[in-house]
Design a protein around this motif. Structure first.
Motif, mmCIF file in Angstrom:
data_model
loop_
_atom_site.group_PDB
_atom_site.id
_atom_site.type_symbol
_atom_site.label_atom_id
_atom_site.label_comp_id
_atom_site.label_asym_id
_atom_site.label_seq_id
_atom_site.Cartn_x
_atom_site.Cartn_y
_atom_site.Cartn_z
ATOM 1 N N GLY A 1 -3.536 -1.920 -19.870
ATOM 2 C CA GLY A 1 -4.024 -1.424 -21.146
ATOM 3 C C GLY A 1 -5.441 -0.922 -21.129
ATOM 4 N N THR A 2 -6.072 -0.823 -19.935
ATOM 5 C CA THR A 2 -7.455 -0.369 -19.834
ATOM 6 C C THR A 2 -7.542 0.809 -18.872
ATOM 7 N N ALA A 3 -8.732 1.377 -18.796
ATOM 8 C CA ALA A 3 -9.009 2.454 -17.831
ATOM 9 C C ALA A 3 -9.777 1.927 -16.630
ATOM 10 N N ASP A 4 -9.824 0.623 -16.448
ATOM 11 C CA ASP A 4 -10.611 0.002 -15.389
ATOM 12 C C ASP A 4 -9.830 -0.026 -14.079
ATOM 13 N N ASP A 5 -10.244 0.820 -13.121
ATOM 14 C CA ASP A 5 -9.615 0.816 -11.808
ATOM 15 C C ASP A 5 -9.997 -0.454 -11.057
ATOM 16 N N LEU A 6 -8.973 -1.120 -10.530
ATOM 17 C CA LEU A 6 -9.204 -2.343 -9.771
ATOM 18 C C LEU A 6 -9.048 -2.126 -8.278
ATOM 19 N N LEU A 7 -8.242 -1.144 -7.921
ATOM 20 C CA LEU A 7 -7.818 -1.062 -6.540
ATOM 21 C C LEU A 7 -7.118 0.269 -6.328
ATOM 22 N N GLU A 8 -7.322 0.877 -5.168
ATOM 23 C CA GLU A 8 -6.686 2.150 -4.837
ATOM 24 C C GLU A 8 -6.210 2.102 -3.400
ATOM 25 N N ALA A 9 -5.052 2.709 -3.147
ATOM 26 C CA ALA A 9 -4.509 2.729 -1.787
ATOM 27 C C ALA A 9 -3.599 3.931 -1.636
ATOM 28 N N ALA A 10 -3.326 4.291 -0.396
ATOM 29 C CA ALA A 10 -2.393 5.366 -0.096
ATOM 30 C C ALA A 10 -1.011 4.779 0.168
ATOM 31 N N LEU A 11 0.004 5.541 -0.160
ATOM 32 C CA LEU A 11 1.387 5.101 0.023
ATOM 33 C C LEU A 11 2.194 6.256 0.591
ATOM 34 N N THR A 12 2.924 5.982 1.667
ATOM 35 C CA THR A 12 3.820 6.977 2.260
ATOM 36 C C THR A 12 5.260 6.585 1.966
ATOM 37 N N VAL A 13 6.002 7.502 1.382
ATOM 38 C CA VAL A 13 7.405 7.261 1.034
ATOM 39 C C VAL A 13 8.277 8.153 1.919
ATOM 40 N N ALA A 14 9.216 7.524 2.623
ATOM 41 C CA ALA A 14 10.143 8.266 3.480
ATOM 42 C C ALA A 14 11.466 8.461 2.751
ATOM 43 N N ALA A 15 12.026 9.638 2.845
ATOM 44 C CA ALA A 15 13.305 9.914 2.198
ATOM 45 C C ALA A 15 14.369 8.951 2.704
ATOM 46 N N GLY A 16 15.053 8.296 1.780
ATOM 47 C CA GLY A 16 16.111 7.363 2.139
ATOM 48 C C GLY A 16 15.637 5.994 2.548
ATOM 49 N N GLY A 17 14.320 5.801 2.733
ATOM 50 C CA GLY A 17 13.798 4.502 3.133
ATOM 51 C C GLY A 17 13.468 3.646 1.934
ATOM 52 N N ALA A 18 13.187 2.385 2.195
ATOM 53 C CA ALA A 18 12.853 1.452 1.120
ATOM 54 C C ALA A 18 11.716 0.550 1.575
ATOM 55 N N GLN A 19 10.800 0.262 0.657
ATOM 56 C CA GLN A 19 9.701 -0.633 0.982
ATOM 57 C C GLN A 19 9.251 -1.363 -0.271
ATOM 58 N N THR A 20 8.554 -2.463 -0.036
ATOM 59 C CA THR A 20 7.986 -3.250 -1.119
ATOM 60 C C THR A 20 6.468 -3.199 -1.015
ATOM 61 N N VAL A 21 5.804 -2.878 -2.112
ATOM 62 C CA VAL A 21 4.350 -2.792 -2.144
ATOM 63 C C VAL A 21 3.827 -3.985 -2.938
ATOM 64 N N VAL A 22 3.021 -4.819 -2.286
ATOM 65 C CA VAL A 22 2.570 -6.061 -2.892
ATOM 66 C C VAL A 22 1.063 -6.072 -3.025
ATOM 67 N N ALA A 23 0.556 -6.366 -4.217
ATOM 68 C CA ALA A 23 -0.870 -6.622 -4.409
ATOM 69 C C ALA A 23 -1.116 -8.086 -4.101
ATOM 70 N N LEU A 24 -1.964 -8.349 -3.116
ATOM 71 C CA LEU A 24 -2.205 -9.716 -2.658
ATOM 72 C C LEU A 24 -3.654 -10.116 -2.865
ATOM 73 N N GLN A 25 -3.889 -11.400 -2.967
ATOM 74 C CA GLN A 25 -5.249 -11.904 -3.073
ATOM 75 C C GLN A 25 -5.947 -11.799 -1.730
ATOM 76 N N GLY A 26 -7.186 -11.284 -1.770
ATOM 77 C CA GLY A 26 -7.936 -11.119 -0.529
ATOM 78 C C GLY A 26 -9.049 -12.132 -0.393
ATOM 79 N N ASP A 27 -9.690 -12.088 0.731
ATOM 80 C CA ASP A 27 -10.824 -12.964 1.005
ATOM 81 C C ASP A 27 -12.096 -12.286 0.490
ATOM 82 N N THR A 28 -12.514 -12.678 -0.716
ATOM 83 C CA THR A 28 -13.682 -12.047 -1.320
ATOM 84 C C THR A 28 -14.945 -12.879 -1.131
#
Length: 313
Positions: free
Chosen positions: A285-312
């Protein structure tokens, strides 16, 4: 206390599922059926299809995933969980390549009512919504916007009735809408039955919002399934894996794809165009960017994209 941005990694973990493809339609000569238990006060149930146990201990307020069955006529028998004595039996007929949701909601007339789930292709950034009135013995209801929404450049104000006088056992829709969190009120006459019901509508997903229970104790259940892919698509499931963190909005190429993604509700494997994409997470509900990443999608393939807690640190 750490902020949401501190709790997330600087990148998205990409977990690739090695699937050649994901089938979004039943096989030739088959259909898909799903069952929901919405009978107030009802015990958990077992569901038999043609005498074979298909579903075990389906609890009140829950639904199955889709099961594939041959097209044609079938006998569905329902018993209390673990008990052989039938509560009811009914005949159902399913057509090939159809997806049907069966909802039992009346303690007075024990049966499943059928609702067709339209799983045909939806455009990128668009989901599909069907509203179902399953309040046992409840009056006809108006479903109105609880918050304003801009659709097609026009602001629909709060209070706009989008589904007038929906009777018990009936549905309204389905209709295609931009992926967004829609907030509704369910009203009978001048009496609010359910206020500020938030429905996060995910891109390339069909959602059935079931209002069930009783007029005195209403609640809602959201059932989802992926819609059909465009040619050349791949499949991505989005998961918010930071326990205790608030919900996030997920944008792909600046288009909202998964609004209010929470830790308890990952998306379906949704169809996305093959190629390179930019993924941005924002606090819901906000305009606050938290995180950005690149994603490659292959035709016919399947993947799961998970936001994980990092070592901050």
């Amino acid at each position: 206390m750490k902020s949401l941005a501190q709790m997330l990694t600087r990148g998205l973990a990409l977990l690739t599922v090695l699937l050649v493809s994901i089938s979004l339609v039943a096989g030739q000569g088959s259909a898909r059926v799903r069952f929901a238990h919405a009978i107030p006060g009802g015990t958990a149930i077992d569901v038999f299809i043609n005498g074979s146990l298909a579903i075990t201990a389906l609890e009140f307020g829950s639904a199955t995933t889709y099961l594939t069955v041959p097209a044609g006529d079938h006998t569905v028998t329902v018993t209390p969980a673990g008990i052989a004595t039938p509560l009811w039996a009914q005949a159902i007929t399913v057509e090939a390549d159809r997806a049907i949701t069966y909802i039992a909601s009346s303690p007075a007339t024990l049966r499943f009512d059928a609702f067709t789930d339209n799983l045909t292709e939806t455009p990128f950034g668009t989901g599909r919504l069907l509203l179902v009135h399953a309040l046992a013995g409840g009056p006809a209801v108006d479903i109105q916007l609880a918050e304003p929404v801009t659709l097609g450049g026009t602001v629909q104000p709060a209070g706009t009735v989008i589904a007038p006088q929906v009777a018990y056992g009936a549905s309204f829709g389905s209709f295609d809408l931009p992926a967004l969190t829609y907030v509704f009120n369910v009203v009978a006459g001048n009496t609010p039955l359910l206020s500020e019901l938030a429905i996060p509508l995910t891109s390339n997903t069909s959602a059935i919002a079931v209002v069930y229970g009783t007029a005195d104790a209403p609640t809602a259940l959201l059932l989802t399934a992926p819609t059909g892919p465009a040619a050349g698509s791949g499949f991505v499931r989005l998961v918010h894996g930071v326990m205790g963190a608030p919900a996030v909005d997920v944008f792909i190429n600046d288009t909202l794809i998964a609004p209010a993604l929470s830790t308890d509700r990952p998306t379906e494997h949704i169809a996305l165009p093959a190629g390179e994409h930019s993924v941005v997470l924002r606090a819901a509900g906000t305009a606050d960017d938290l995180l950005e990443a690149a994603l490659t999608v292959a035709a016919g393939g399947a993947q799961t994209v998970v936001a994980l807690q990092g070592d901050t640190g």
